[in-house]
Design a protein around this motif. Structure first.
Motif, PDB file in Angstrom:
ATOM      1  N   ARG A   1       0.812  -1.213   0.000  1.00 36.33           N
ATOM      2  CA  ARG A   1       0.000   0.000   0.000  1.00 36.33           C
ATOM      3  C   ARG A   1       0.846   1.264   0.000  1.00 36.33           C
ATOM      4  O   ARG A   1       0.543   2.232   0.692  1.00 36.33           O
ATOM      5  N   ARG A   2       1.945   1.192  -0.711  1.00 34.77           N
ATOM      6  CA  ARG A   2       2.784   2.367  -0.801  1.00 34.77           C
ATOM      7  C   ARG A   2       2.778   2.872  -2.228  1.00 34.77           C
ATOM      8  O   ARG A   2       2.757   2.075  -3.173  1.00 34.77           O
TER       9      ARG A   2
ATOM     10  N   ARG B   1       4.571  10.349  -1.020  1.00 37.25           N
ATOM     11  CA  ARG B   1       3.310  11.064  -0.779  1.00 37.25           C
ATOM     12  C   ARG B   1       3.093  12.017  -1.950  1.00 37.25           C
ATOM     13  O   ARG B   1       3.979  12.820  -2.231  1.00 37.25           O
TER      14      ARG B   1
ATOM     15  N   ARG C   1       1.552  15.233  -3.694  1.00 39.52           N
ATOM     16  CA  ARG C   1       1.052  16.540  -3.233  1.00 39.52           C
ATOM     17  C   ARG C   1       0.720  17.392  -4.430  1.00 39.52           C
ATOM     18  O   ARG C   1       1.548  17.526  -5.336  1.00 39.52           O
TER      19      ARG C   1
ATOM     20  N   GLY D   1      -6.931  11.096  -4.599  1.00 38.70           N
ATOM     21  CA  GLY D   1      -8.268  11.084  -4.016  1.00 38.70           C
ATOM     22  C   GLY D   1      -8.206  10.803  -2.530  1.00 38.70           C
ATOM     23  O   GLY D   1      -8.983  11.326  -1.748  1.00 38.70           O
ATOM     24  N   ARG D   2      -7.263   9.968  -2.140  1.00 35.49           N
ATOM     25  CA  ARG D   2      -7.097   9.649  -0.742  1.00 35.49           C
ATOM     26  C   ARG D   2      -6.413  10.811  -0.011  1.00 35.49           C
ATOM     27  O   ARG D   2      -6.769  11.192   1.078  1.00 35.49           O
ATOM     28  N   MET D   3      -5.406  11.336  -0.684  1.00 33.88           N
ATOM     29  CA  MET D   3      -4.637  12.438  -0.091  1.00 33.88           C
ATOM     30  C   MET D   3      -5.527  13.645   0.184  1.00 33.88           C
ATOM     31  O   MET D   3      -5.448  14.267   1.227  1.00 33.88           O
ATOM     32  N   TYR D   4      -6.366  13.979  -0.791  1.00 33.21           N
ATOM     33  CA  TYR D   4      -7.224  15.145  -0.625  1.00 33.21           C
ATOM     34  C   TYR D   4      -8.660  14.694  -0.522  1.00 33.21           C
ATOM     35  O   TYR D   4      -9.348  14.546  -1.525  1.00 33.21           O
ATOM     36  N   TYR D   5      -9.069  14.435   0.697  1.00 33.61           N
ATOM     37  CA  TYR D   5     -10.437  13.992   0.889  1.00 33.61           C
ATOM     38  C   TYR D   5     -11.288  15.228   1.143  1.00 33.61           C
ATOM     39  O   TYR D   5     -11.308  15.776   2.241  1.00 33.61           O
TER      40      TYR D   5
ATOM     41  N   ALA E   1     -15.114  16.613   0.602  1.00 32.18           N
ATOM     42  CA  ALA E   1     -16.483  16.388   0.149  1.00 32.18           C
ATOM     43  C   ALA E   1     -17.002  17.669  -0.484  1.00 32.18           C
ATOM     44  O   ALA E   1     -16.716  18.765  -0.015  1.00 32.18           O
TER      45      ALA E   1
ATOM     46  N   ASP F   1     -21.512  15.307  -2.081  1.00 29.80           N
ATOM     47  CA  ASP F   1     -21.440  14.222  -3.060  1.00 29.80           C
ATOM     48  C   ASP F   1     -21.123  12.890  -2.387  1.00 29.80           C
ATOM     49  O   ASP F   1     -21.176  11.845  -3.007  1.00 29.80           O
ATOM     50  N   ARG F   2     -20.771  12.924  -1.103  1.00 34.61           N
ATOM     51  CA  ARG F   2     -20.480  11.687  -0.387  1.00 34.61           C
ATOM     52  C   ARG F   2     -21.519  11.405   0.693  1.00 34.61           C
ATOM     53  O   ARG F   2     -21.309  10.592   1.567  1.00 34.61           O
TER      54      ARG F   2
ATOM     55  N   ASN G   1     -11.425  18.714   8.933  1.00 36.36           N
ATOM     56  CA  ASN G   1     -12.020  18.099   7.741  1.00 36.36           C
ATOM     57  C   ASN G   1     -12.425  19.205   6.780  1.00 36.36           C
ATOM     58  O   ASN G   1     -12.770  20.301   7.189  1.00 36.36           O
ATOM     59  N   ARG G   2     -12.395  18.854   5.477  1.00 37.69           N
ATOM     60  CA  ARG G   2     -12.658  19.907   4.512  1.00 37.69           C
ATOM     61  C   ARG G   2     -13.887  19.661   3.670  1.00 37.69           C
ATOM     62  O   ARG G   2     -14.188  18.523   3.314  1.00 37.69           O
ATOM     63  N   PHE G   3     -14.546  20.727   3.347  1.00 44.15           N
ATOM     64  CA  PHE G   3     -15.713  20.679   2.491  1.00 44.15           C
ATOM     65  C   PHE G   3     -15.563  21.781   1.457  1.00 44.15           C
ATOM     66  O   PHE G   3     -15.113  22.867   1.757  1.00 44.15           O
TER      67      PHE G   3
ATOM     68  N   GLU H   1     -17.518   7.358   0.256  1.00 44.40           N
ATOM     69  CA  GLU H   1     -18.741   7.947   0.758  1.00 44.40           C
ATOM     70  C   GLU H   1     -18.685   7.971   2.281  1.00 44.40           C
ATOM     71  O   GLU H   1     -17.956   7.205   2.903  1.00 44.40           O
TER      72      GLU H   1
ATOM     73  N   TYR I   1      -3.831  12.515   5.747  1.00 39.45           N
ATOM     74  CA  TYR I   1      -4.043  13.178   4.465  1.00 39.45           C
ATOM     75  C   TYR I   1      -4.627  14.552   4.731  1.00 39.45           C
ATOM     76  O   TYR I   1      -4.800  14.971   5.856  1.00 39.45           O
ATOM     77  N   VAL I   2      -4.970  15.220   3.665  1.00 36.03           N
ATOM     78  CA  VAL I   2      -5.653  16.500   3.809  1.00 36.03           C
ATOM     79  C   VAL I   2      -7.148  16.212   3.916  1.00 36.03           C
ATOM     80  O   VAL I   2      -7.740  15.720   2.969  1.00 36.03           O
ATOM     81  N   GLY I   3      -7.721  16.459   5.084  1.00 35.95           N
ATOM     82  CA  GLY I   3      -9.160  16.267   5.247  1.00 35.95           C
ATOM     83  C   GLY I   3      -9.574  14.876   5.691  1.00 35.95           C
ATOM     84  O   GLY I   3     -10.743  14.628   5.914  1.00 35.95           O
TER      85      GLY I   3
ATOM     86  N   ARG J   1     -10.646   4.240   7.097  1.00 31.95           N
ATOM     87  CA  ARG J   1     -10.453   5.662   6.820  1.00 31.95           C
ATOM     88  C   ARG J   1     -11.428   6.438   7.670  1.00 31.95           C
ATOM     89  O   ARG J   1     -12.518   5.982   7.955  1.00 31.95           O
TER      90      ARG J   1
ATOM     91  N   LEU K   1     -11.015  13.666  10.469  1.00 26.63           N
ATOM     92  CA  LEU K   1      -9.980  13.959  11.462  1.00 26.63           C
ATOM     93  C   LEU K   1     -10.455  13.916  12.908  1.00 26.63           C
ATOM     94  O   LEU K   1      -9.646  13.874  13.824  1.00 26.63           O
TER      95      LEU K   1
END
Lengths: 185, 757
Positions: A44-45, A59, A61, A105-109, A111, A133-134, A163-165, B51, B95-97, B114, B117
């Motif tokens: 998983r690397r 990683r 970026r 997609g994993r790095m920048y989660y 929604a 969307d999630r 967390n980001r939206f 999701e 990760y970010v977020g 997963r 945060l």
């Protein structure tokens, strides 16, 4: 020889305990997609190869994740040093592109907010209930500066935990959502 | 499904999982084998598809497993499991977020879960346990029980209700009484309650007096004009004159009393807020823009002035007036009064709606204003940068963009206003016209006298006035309550325990400093210091070395207790730093920073900043020790020379030497030199260096330096890299080991050779 060259050469650890690979201390710099392959190994690397030279456990970026000034992807190794800067990820071969997209997609989660149901502000903390969307999400924003306006209707909101939206384009949301968000900015 | 979502909501707002939800406990009971015990758990709110959804990861004494609901009541699937013996390593990948828990076996890695945060802390706990297990397993020990999770750092959530706390406040507003805000405002009035009562009684008397003339009108029309009672006229005139003279005189007094009260209360509050700002933790400041804090101390407080002095009284007076007039009107003619009440609900309701909308706009407007002053606070001190890059135009554009935002919002407010008040006036006018028509008819029919009607209409206007006033007041109060919220946020923020006296008093501080497995993070999940341990003996000089961002400054900030550690302990002379009386301890620390901050004032006052009563000889002595005496005397006014806001008339080296003198005067037991010589030329550096060498004698010293030559007098060196202590020892020892320090030394000697050429 410039100072910079000396530094990057000397600051990179000489005696690597990881026997994984002979990690070169200097970044490949800008790399065109034709020279690069990207994949994920069984551990998983994220791995890449540049001109045949392999690098493990990286990683990815985005260089300009918010402003999208240029679609550059930087690959950092475990020490946080850049290994390569990919200039045009869309032009990667199909498999690599897919692996990279997944990793990103994993790095920048983030929604994407599609509708805002309610925003209630009390005592400096605003409580958001949104459809994304999630799926449905409820979160709290504790600081005005957590709501970033990126121009042209694009906004990124970070909640109390980080967390980001994202709102891709405020003007594309329904009027009620727009009014609610507008009240917060 | 909706039930699952409901739960989802609860956890994504970060409620701490004190007790496992019943259904999850049920799944677990079904899944676990006999004798299998649960150790730590992790709530994961992101499904592998990306999701939002529900997953639970459990660490037991046999395996790591993930359960996911499968839609059937009380049932869940085992989505993933791995026996503990097969685990080689575990990590939380941030990760970010979001974050992920990654576990690796002998030849494969798994993304176990997963999560957003909010669950980061739980995941770190789980990884901590997993690593412990792997270590024991590799050492050949059997896995019997799982180690307990490490102690937790501070939370950014209320411990009672789990709600996120505002960035700048550490008290949960939901868990305190909501009416408290008004009560609190009122409490600032209490020390001056006699003045407040005086003001109130003056206002009430004036209001009562102002009601008299209208009643005299009735007597004038009915008795003098209609009935020709000439004897009454002089009496009416005399009463009118005395009422007007009386109310004018009282008004004069009242204005002064109210002005005194408002300013006085504001003075108290302003000092209180500033006092509290000084006591607040450094973290409060590092999180916010100076301009915004400043606007709270000035703007918000003045808004409160109105509320505290006038607001309370106005409410009371308006209520009193309304009741008083209602009684008079009822006594005069109950039917007309009922008719007159007709527009009141319309006025009241529209006022309420107006109040809500205007509050929103004011809130936004306030934010715009704060943003505007933040720009000022940002660019005015940075004017040199702006000018040297010729970006004046852009800064002006930025400012005008914000200004036009303010303009737009002001217009929005104006739009609401200009619609609302004419509307209310129209309503009241319609009310009077109604009375005019019906009352006129009654007068003609002889049901009432003309004087009564005139007085009635006169009183009616006065009755509508407080109703409208309430509308106006509503937004003013709203305005003030928002300001009060912000001011109280400052007052409620947790201050440093500077005034605590029940702790341990070290007298004198000897200067032994010990770190025991110290962890500290500015943001959750990112350790600035990660498990640092060392012991420094009194009088020892320690050099702190490492790349920028390694945690050197963080380490010294923890010694000064600018921040509190998340985990581990710092011991000063074998006492936990948290148990010490903070003020006397701080007084025993001297700090010399890279960019010395000099306050506006004389050289003398700056050196004696910590001890304004220091004898002149001590000040001179300190200046001499800092190699500052000579250049100070060369200044036009010697020690009395005023140095500018940021000491701009002095060179960097001169400012640095004044700040060293400041530290010398303080005679600290623990000395911190944070890049003290980084921003000066070589010649000045030598002078500063000798001053520092004098200063460090016999004191425990922590010196941060990039230029390693400045650390040649250090007894030992601590090398940090990315929050971890990687090397500790004397210069010779570290050169011997050939680690990061020796590489840095080699690099710097190469650089200095280059400089010579």
């Amino acid at each position: 020889m410039s100072d910079e060259a000396i530094q990057s050469e000397d600051l990179a650890p000489e005696a690597e305990e990881d026997s994984e690979a002979e990690v070169p201390s200097v970044s490949h710099g800008h790399v065109e997609p034709e020279r690069m392959r990207v994949w994920e190994d069984p551990m998983r690397r994220l791995c890449i190869s540049v001109d045949g030279q392999e690098h493990v456990n990286l990683r990815p970026r985005r260089v300009f994740p918010l402003s999208s000034k240029a679609d550059y992807i930087s690959f950092l190794n475990e020490k946080g040093k850049e290994v390569a800067l990919l200039t045009n990820p869309r032009k990667l071969d199909k498999e690599s592109h897919k692996a990279l997209e997944e990793a990103l997609g994993r790095m920048y989660y983030v929604a994407k907010i599609t509708r805002v149901d309610s925003i209630n502000e009390n005592w400096g903390v605003s409580h958001w209930e949104v459809e994304t969307d999630r799926g449905y999400a409820a979160f709290e924003v504790t600081d005005r500066s957590s709501i970033r306006n990126l121009g042209r209707g694009r906004m990124v909101v970070a909640d109390a935990d980080g967390n980001r939206f994202e709102i891709e384009d405020l003007s594309q949301l329904d009027e009620r959502s727009q009014a609610l968000v507008f009240g917060e900015t | 499904m909706s039930e699952v979502q409901q739960q989802d909501v609860e956890f994504s707002t970060g409620r701490r999982i004190e007790h496992l939800p019943d259904d999850v406990q049920g799944w677990l009971d079904k899944t676990l084998a006999p004798g299998e015990m649960m150790s730590t758990l992790l709530f994961s709110d992101i499904m592998p598809s990306g999701e939002f959804g529900e997953r639970w990861a459990f660490l037991t004494n046999r395996r790591l497993l993930v359960l996911s609901p499968n839609g059937r009541e009380g049932d869940a699937d085992v989505e993933f499991e791995i026996p503990l013996g097969e685990i080689e390593d575990a990590e939380v990948r941030q990760y970010v977020g979001s974050s992920a828990l990654i576990v690796t076996g002998a030849d494969e890695g798994y993304e176990v879960a997963r999560f957003s945060l909010g669950s980061h802390q739980e995941a770190s706990d789980m990884v901590h346990c997993l690593k412990e297990i792997v270590r024991e397993h590799k050492a050949g020990m059997p896995i019997e029980k799982v180690p307990p999770p490490p102690p937790r750092g501070p939370e950014h959530r209320c411990s009672k209700c789990g709600r996120a706390l505002s960035r700048w406040s550490e008290t949960c507003p939901y868990c305190i009484d909501r009416r408290q805000i008004l009560r609190r405002l009122f409490s600032y009035l209490m020390p001056h309650k006699w003045f407040a009562l005086l003001g109130l009684s003056l206002t009430l008397s004036i209001t009562a007096m102002q009601l008299v003339p209208t009643f005299l009108n009735k007597l004038f029309i009915d008795n003098v004009v209609m009935e020709g009672d000439a004897a009454l006229l002089p009496l009416l005139v005399v009463i009118l004159i005395s009422v007007h003279v009386g109310s004018s005189t009282l008004s004069m007094f009242r204005s002064y009393v109210m002005a005194w009260l408002g300013n006085r209360v504001l003075l108290d509050l302003r000092i209180k807020v500033y006092d509290h700002l000084q006591l607040l933790r450094l973290s409060y400041y590092s999180r916010r823009q100076t301009g915004r804090i400043m606007s709270r101390v000035t703007g918000d407080l003045s808004r409160l002035q109105y509320f505290i002095a006038e607001g309370f009284q106005e409410i009371l007076i308006n209520l009193a007036t309304m009741v008083l007039i209602a009684v008079i009107l009822l006594a005069m003619n109950p039917w007309l009064f009922l008719l007159a009440l007709a527009p009141t609900p319309i006025i009241a309701i529209s006022t309420w709606i107006f109040g809500r909308r205007i509050h929103l706009i004011y809130h936004r407007l306030w934010r715009r204003w704060a943003g505007l002053s933040a720009i000022l606070a940002d660019t005015i001190p940075g004017i040199r940068v702006v000018k040297s890059f010729a970006q004046e135009r852009r800064e002006v554009d930025r400012f005008s963009a914000y200004s036009s935002e303010v303009f737009t919002q002001e217009l929005q407010a104006a739009k609401l206003y200009s619609g609302f008040f004419p509307f209310v006036s129209l309503m009241t006018a319609l009310g009077s016209i109604l009375i005019f028509a019906v009352g006129g008819y009654m007068v003609v029919r002889g049901a009432t006298t003309p004087g009564t009607l005139i007085a009635f209409i006169g009183y009616l206007w006065r009755f509508y006035m407080p109703v409208q006033q309430f509308g106006r007041m509503n937004h003013r109060i709203q305005h003030c309550v928002t300001s009060a919220e912000r001011v109280f946020e400052i007052l409620d923020s947790d201050p440093e325990p500077l005034n605590r006296t029940d702790g341990v008093l070290l007298d004198p501080v000897r200067g032994k400093v010990e770190f025991r497995d110290v962890r500290f993070s500015y943001e959750p999940g990112k350790y600035a210091l990660d498990g640092v341990s060392f012991v420094v003996e009194p009088g020892e000089m320690i050099g702190l070395v490492g790349p920028s961002g390694a945690g050197k400054s963080t380490l010294v900030h923890l010694i000064t207790r600018f921040y509190d550690v998340d985990e581990g302990k710092i011991l000063i002379d074998d006492h936990d730093i948290q148990d010490l009386n903070l003020r006397p301890f701080r007084e025993s620390i001297g700090v010399v920073l890279q960019e010395p901050y000099l306050f506006h004032g004389s050289v003398w006052a700056n050196i004696a900043y910590a001890d304004p009563d220091a004898a002149p000889d001590r000040i001179i002595e300190a200046a001499r020790a800092a190699n500052a005496h000579d250049f100070i005397l060369a200044l036009p006014d010697g020690y009395d020379t005023v140095i500018g806001e940021r000491g701009q008339t002095l060179s960097g080296g001169e400012r640095q030497r004044i700040s060293i003198a400041r530290a010398v005067l303080r005679d600290p037991q623990i000395l911190i030199l944070d890049e003290a010589t980084a921003s000066v030329d070589t010649e000045t550096e030598v002078q500063i260096q000798t001053a520092i060498e004098r200063l460090v004698q016999g004191r425990t010293t922590f010196a941060i330096a990039h230029r390693l030559s400045t650390l040649r007098k250090a007894h030992r060196l601590i090398v940090l890299e990315r929050g971890k202590l990687i090397e500790i020892g004397t210069h010779e020892e570290l050169i011997e080991t050939g680690g990061l320090y020796s590489r840095l030394c080699k690099l710097q000697s190469e650089l200095s050779q280059m400089r010579v050429w």
